[in-house]
Design an enzyme around this catalytic site. Structure first.
Site, PDB file in Angstrom:
ATOM      1  CE1 TYR A  15     -14.930   2.907  -3.893  1.00 27.49           C
ATOM      2  CE2 TYR A  15     -12.653   2.917  -5.019  1.00 27.49           C
ATOM      3  CZ  TYR A  15     -13.446   2.821  -3.831  1.00 27.49           C
ATOM      4  OH  TYR A  15     -12.815   3.213  -2.744  1.00 27.49           O
TER       5      TYR A  15
ATOM      6  CB  SER B  68     -11.376   7.013  -4.499  1.00 23.73           C
ATOM      7  OG  SER B  68     -10.142   7.201  -3.810  1.00 23.73           O
TER       8      SER B  68
ATOM      9  CE  LYS C  66      -3.608   2.334   2.225  1.00 21.41           C
ATOM     10  NZ  LYS C  66      -4.922   2.368   3.322  1.00 21.41           N
TER      11      LYS C  66
ATOM     12  CE  LYS D 286      -6.073   1.770  -0.859  1.00 26.10           C
ATOM     13  NZ  LYS D 286      -6.294   1.702   0.685  1.00 26.10           N
TER      14      LYS D 286
ATOM     15  CE  LYS E  73      -4.330   8.204   5.911  1.00 29.18           C
ATOM     16  NZ  LYS E  73      -5.264   7.343   5.842  1.00 29.18           N
TER      17      LYS E  73
ATOM     18  NE  ARG F 234      -6.124   9.621   2.482  1.00 26.39           N
ATOM     19  CZ  ARG F 234      -4.788   9.941   2.354  1.00 26.39           C
ATOM     20  NH1 ARG F 234      -4.376  11.110   2.332  1.00 26.39           N
ATOM     21  NH2 ARG F 234      -3.825   8.864   2.169  1.00 26.39           N
TER      22      ARG F 234
HETATM   23  C1  PBG Z   1      -7.931   3.643   5.041  1.00 22.41           C
HETATM   24  C2  PBG Z   1      -8.104   3.443   3.284  1.00 22.41           C
HETATM   25  C3  PBG Z   1      -7.642   4.257   2.489  1.00 22.41           C
HETATM   26  C4  PBG Z   1      -8.317   3.380   1.270  1.00 22.41           C
HETATM   27  C5  PBG Z   1      -8.801   2.287   1.661  1.00 22.41           C
HETATM   28  N1  PBG Z   1      -8.638   2.267   3.119  1.00 22.41           N
HETATM   29  C6  PBG Z   1      -7.189   5.476   2.265  1.00 22.41           C
HETATM   30  C7  PBG Z   1      -5.930   5.899   3.184  1.00 22.41           C
HETATM   31  O1  PBG Z   1      -5.050   5.090   3.197  1.00 22.41           O
HETATM   32  O2  PBG Z   1      -5.955   7.143   3.167  1.00 22.41           O
HETATM   33  C8  PBG Z   1      -8.512   4.010  -0.138  1.00 22.41           C
HETATM   34  C9  PBG Z   1      -9.471   3.694  -1.036  1.00 22.41           C
HETATM   35  C10 PBG Z   1      -9.669   4.261  -2.111  1.00 22.41           C
HETATM   36  O3  PBG Z   1      -8.864   5.315  -2.363  1.00 22.41           O
HETATM   37  O4  PBG Z   1     -10.568   4.258  -3.235  1.00 22.41           O
HETATM   38  N2  PBG Z   1      -6.965   3.023   5.542  1.00 22.41           N
END
Ligand code: PBG
Length: 333
Positions: free
Chosen positions: A321, A282, A202, A256, A225, A212
């Protein structure tokens, strides 16, 4: 790599592309409905179907309305969903206590969905960001997300979710050691068949922006992050992280974001041969739909091309999605 056997003009690569029937026969990768996992957004309240600005056509639902949405996916044959909660800001605290409340929105949603769709797979994130007043995936101490005390609360969060009926726990927090600890916690309470799909690779990505917005963490997130998610420039580090997650007991790996990280996906699949899922996040959805809405890309073709790319790179499944739309396109053709 197979040797290139023969030269033009005796070998003509276009021969196999000439007819539709032939193109179908030599097609190497296939996307099916079984590959698609649908993320859904839930929020408290009644009769809510609320649009998300940066994600055209994606909505947040109250539980009484989410059933119709899930039913659409379920009747098309989508095997599983992932539930993301937008938590009432009043319930967000520095300790993120709401995350371990057995009656929180996520647990209520799980119970509701299990009772309506007993054979639909339910996957839930484990991370504190929806519940944390700082918007981070872990607990903040002196402006730093602390690892070990976060892992303790993540274990409890995994337990309340398993207890509510979640089939697969998906730790998305990127704390060190959380997979092993969550496995231990689940086993100690008898949840030996609850799986772990760890967000393994990730990355600290800009492509989570619309998500978010959707769960209301954009405005409250302090900083970024990058002290826990992986630097998008790093592949060696990613492979070590994956090895560790596998050793700790991940049943399924996740990469991801998706499309910008296909090299990572393909390398992980090749090296570990584990069930591997790609998350078309997203921001990827927003990019596609933004261009489509402007008339700059063809909806169906762009969607299907983006999804087959994941299969070609080695994904077993895709969190997207676009799951419902992709099923409809598959059924049309
Ligand atoms: C949070 C989380 C995130 C996503 C899934 N779980 C965002 C992040 O790490 O800030 C993102 C999913 C997306 O953007 O579709 N732990």
């Amino acid at each position: 790599m197979p040797k290139f056997l023969g030269e033009f003009p005796s070998v003509r690569m276009r021969r196999n592309r000439r007819f539709n029937w032939l193109r179908r026969i030599v097609e190497e990768n296939h996307l099916t409905i079984n590959d698609l996992i649908l993320p859904i957004f839930v929020k408290d309240g009644m009769n809510i179907k609320e649009p998300i600005n940066s994600m055209p056509n994606v909505h947040k639902y109250s539980l009484d309305r989410v059933t119709e949405h899930i039913n659409e996916a379920y009747s098309l044959g989508v095997p599983a969903i992932v539930i993301f909660p937008e938590i009432n800001p009043k319930l967000k605290t520095k300790e993120a206590h709401e995350a371990i409340n057995p009656d929180n929105l996520i647990c209520k949603s799980i119970r509701h969905i299990v009772s309506n769709f007993p054979d639909l797979g339910i996957i839930c994130d484990v991370a504190l960001d929806p519940f944390n007043s700082d918007g981070h995936d872990g607990l903040l101490l002196d402006n730093y997300v602390v690892n070990d005390s976060t892992v303790e609360i993540l274990c409890q969060q995994a337990l309340v979710q398993a207890e509510a009926g979640c089939n697969i726990i998906a730790p998305s927090d990127m704390m060190d050691g959380r997979v092993a600890e969550i496995r231990k916690a689940l086993d100690s309470k008898g949840y030996i068949d609850v799986g772990i799909m760890s967000y393994t690779a990730k990355f600290a990505s800009a492509f989570y922006g619309p998500f978010r917005d959707a769960i209301g963490t954009s405005q409250i997130l302090k900083g970024d992050k990058r002290t826990y998610q992986i630097n998008p420039a790093n592949i060696n580090e990613t492979m070590r992280q994956v090895a560790q997650n596998v050793a700790e007991g991940s049943d399924i790996l996740m990469v991801k974001p998706g499309l910008p990280y296909l090299d990572v996906l393909s390398k992980i699949k090749e090296e570990f041969r584990m069930p591997t899922i790609a998350y078309q996040v997203s921001g990827e959805y927003a990019m596609l739909k933004g261009a489509i809405q402007n008339g700059w890309l063809d909806n169906d073709k762009a969607i299907m091309e983006s999804l087959i790319a994941f299969k070609r790179a080695g994904a077993d499944g895709i969190l997207t999605y676009l799951a419902i739309e992709a099923c409809n396109i598959l059924n049309k053709n």
